[in-house]
Scaffold this motif. Sequence first.
Motif, PDB file in Angstrom:
ATOM      1  N   VAL A  96     -11.381   0.262   0.077  1.00  0.00           N
ATOM      2  CA  VAL A  96      -9.826  -0.514  -0.551  1.00  0.00           C
ATOM      3  C   VAL A  96      -9.327  -0.765   0.751  1.00  0.00           C
ATOM      4  CG1 VAL A  96      -7.747  -0.062  -1.373  1.00  0.00           C
ATOM      5  CG2 VAL A  96      -9.813   0.209  -2.683  1.00  0.00           C
ATOM      6  N   VAL A  97      -8.845  -1.952   1.281  1.00  0.00           N
ATOM      7  CA  VAL A  97      -8.390  -2.074   2.672  1.00  0.00           C
ATOM      8  C   VAL A  97      -6.633  -2.138   2.095  1.00  0.00           C
ATOM      9  CG1 VAL A  97      -7.555  -3.556   4.192  1.00  0.00           C
ATOM     10  CG2 VAL A  97      -9.819  -3.192   3.961  1.00  0.00           C
ATOM     11  N   LEU A  98      -5.677  -1.840   2.442  1.00  0.00           N
ATOM     12  CA  LEU A  98      -4.319  -1.435   2.306  1.00  0.00           C
ATOM     13  C   LEU A  98      -3.112  -2.239   3.574  1.00  0.00           C
ATOM     14  CD1 LEU A  98      -3.706   2.466   1.945  1.00  0.00           C
ATOM     15  CD2 LEU A  98      -4.129   0.777   0.014  1.00  0.00           C
ATOM     16  N   ALA A  99      -2.508  -3.209   2.712  1.00  0.00           N
ATOM     17  CA  ALA A  99      -1.665  -4.569   3.738  1.00  0.00           C
ATOM     18  C   ALA A  99      -0.145  -3.540   2.867  1.00  0.00           C
ATOM     19  CB  ALA A  99      -2.090  -5.503   3.056  1.00  0.00           C
ATOM     20  N   GLN A 100       0.330  -3.031   3.791  1.00  0.00           N
ATOM     21  CA  GLN A 100       1.979  -2.899   3.351  1.00  0.00           C
ATOM     22  C   GLN A 100       2.806  -3.452   2.832  1.00  0.00           C
ATOM     23  OE1 GLN A 100       2.768   0.765   3.985  1.00  0.00           O
ATOM     24  NE2 GLN A 100       0.665   1.182   4.622  1.00  0.00           N
ATOM     25  N   ASN A 101       2.621  -4.693   2.720  1.00  0.00           N
ATOM     26  CA  ASN A 101       3.115  -5.832   1.761  1.00  0.00           C
ATOM     27  C   ASN A 101       2.506  -7.078   2.558  1.00  0.00           C
ATOM     28  OD1 ASN A 101       4.539  -6.609   5.059  1.00  0.00           O
ATOM     29  ND2 ASN A 101       5.414  -5.494   4.805  1.00  0.00           N
ATOM     30  N   TYR A 102       3.258  -8.076   1.887  1.00  0.00           N
ATOM     31  CA  TYR A 102       2.361  -9.459   1.727  1.00  0.00           C
ATOM     32  C   TYR A 102       2.524  -9.743   3.614  1.00  0.00           C
ATOM     33  CZ  TYR A 102       1.506  -9.970  -3.046  1.00  0.00           C
ATOM     34  OH  TYR A 102       1.509 -10.061  -4.606  1.00  0.00           O
ATOM     35  N   HIS A 103       3.267  -9.567   4.554  1.00  0.00           N
ATOM     36  CA  HIS A 103       3.461 -10.301   5.644  1.00  0.00           C
ATOM     37  C   HIS A 103       2.200  -9.757   6.564  1.00  0.00           C
ATOM     38  CE1 HIS A 103       7.229 -12.390   5.648  1.00  0.00           C
ATOM     39  NE2 HIS A 103       7.521 -11.002   4.765  1.00  0.00           N
ATOM     40  N   ALA A 104       1.524  -8.178   5.900  1.00  0.00           N
ATOM     41  CA  ALA A 104       0.666  -7.169   6.791  1.00  0.00           C
ATOM     42  C   ALA A 104      -1.079  -8.326   5.752  1.00  0.00           C
ATOM     43  CB  ALA A 104       0.438  -6.684   6.268  1.00  0.00           C
ATOM     44  N   PHE A 105      -0.701  -9.171   4.633  1.00  0.00           N
ATOM     45  CA  PHE A 105      -1.894  -9.295   4.822  1.00  0.00           C
ATOM     46  C   PHE A 105      -3.116 -10.234   5.345  1.00  0.00           C
ATOM     47  CE2 PHE A 105      -4.251 -12.276   1.817  1.00  0.00           C
ATOM     48  CZ  PHE A 105      -4.682 -11.902   0.853  1.00  0.00           C
TER      49      PHE A 105
ATOM     50  N   GLY B 105       0.692  -1.334  -0.180  1.00  0.00           N
ATOM     51  CA  GLY B 105       0.093   0.081  -0.289  1.00  0.00           C
ATOM     52  C   GLY B 105       0.904   1.245   0.044  1.00  0.00           C
ATOM     53  N   ALA B 106       2.113   1.725   0.262  1.00  0.00           N
ATOM     54  CA  ALA B 106       3.114   2.259  -0.296  1.00  0.00           C
ATOM     55  C   ALA B 106       2.785   3.204  -1.381  1.00  0.00           C
ATOM     56  CB  ALA B 106       4.220   2.676   0.597  1.00  0.00           C
ATOM     57  N   ASP B 107       2.247   2.518  -2.717  1.00  0.00           N
ATOM     58  CA  ASP B 107       3.101   2.247  -3.762  1.00  0.00           C
ATOM     59  C   ASP B 107       1.319   3.975  -3.936  1.00  0.00           C
ATOM     60  OD1 ASP B 107       2.443   2.971  -6.397  1.00  0.00           O
ATOM     61  OD2 ASP B 107       3.893   1.018  -7.144  1.00  0.00           O
ATOM     62  N   PRO B 108       1.454   4.867  -3.961  1.00  0.00           N
ATOM     63  CA  PRO B 108       0.196   5.367  -4.467  1.00  0.00           C
ATOM     64  C   PRO B 108      -0.199   5.372  -5.253  1.00  0.00           C
ATOM     65  CG  PRO B 108       2.294   6.841  -5.036  1.00  0.00           C
ATOM     66  CD  PRO B 108       3.128   5.812  -4.069  1.00  0.00           C
ATOM     67  N   GLU B 109       0.459   5.126  -6.915  1.00  0.00           N
ATOM     68  CA  GLU B 109      -0.306   4.100  -7.584  1.00  0.00           C
ATOM     69  C   GLU B 109      -1.699   2.907  -8.056  1.00  0.00           C
ATOM     70  OE1 GLU B 109       1.407   3.361 -12.763  1.00  0.00           O
ATOM     71  OE2 GLU B 109       2.849   3.242 -10.877  1.00  0.00           O
TER      72      GLU B 109
END
Length: 233
Positions: A195-204, A174-178
Amino acid sequence: MVRAFALLATLFVGGPANAACHLALALALDVSSSVDDAEYQLQRDGLASALLSENVQDAFFAHPGDWVSLAVYEWSGRYQHAVVLDWIEIRDPEALFSAAEKIAAAKRSHSEFPTAMGYALGYSASLFAKAPRCDRATLDVSGDGVNNDGFAPHLAYSAFPLNNVTVNGLVIGGADPEVQQFYLSDVIRGPGAFVVLAQNYHAFEEAMESKLIREIGVMTLGMDTEHLPHGGG
């Protein structure tokens, strides 16, 4: 005569005749080439674990006698779609555990194709066409990139019968605004879509748990989806 009496008895005691499927929920998992094997496992296992979390189970079974129908598929390129879990009625914890076990045991269907979001949305129409009759229908799309193959999401929405399907998104990385903006402007659709954001796959897993609670809770409790936030985390 006996059969007729049994039917009347069922109606008067409020048995299965009053039960209902409140939500047909399809979960779409990204298996495009941007997702490596370790990330795929985090996504697959994270979904299975999220389904079995205490709070998600509470959401599934908040109203005894009513249920959610669940399906899961993987998506990537134009024609690379695979059903991981065909429609299953989640009427009790045993059904939910069975669904989670099938998801956790899944083998990755594809790994070398681009991100064809329009085709992924179009594919969901054929899946919903086979879904049980439910009060509402929701598609839950997870992914880590923007559309880079095939037609755009808005063309899918104009070409396929998805008018009665709410589409929510889970953006991974989710750090990628695009990517976030792509999901907000092009992917999600319908009253209360978010929309829900996961900063990476570990946060999925954590993000998916939060998303499932929100989706299932809204549908089963009859909340006013018109006034839910349009996006965010």
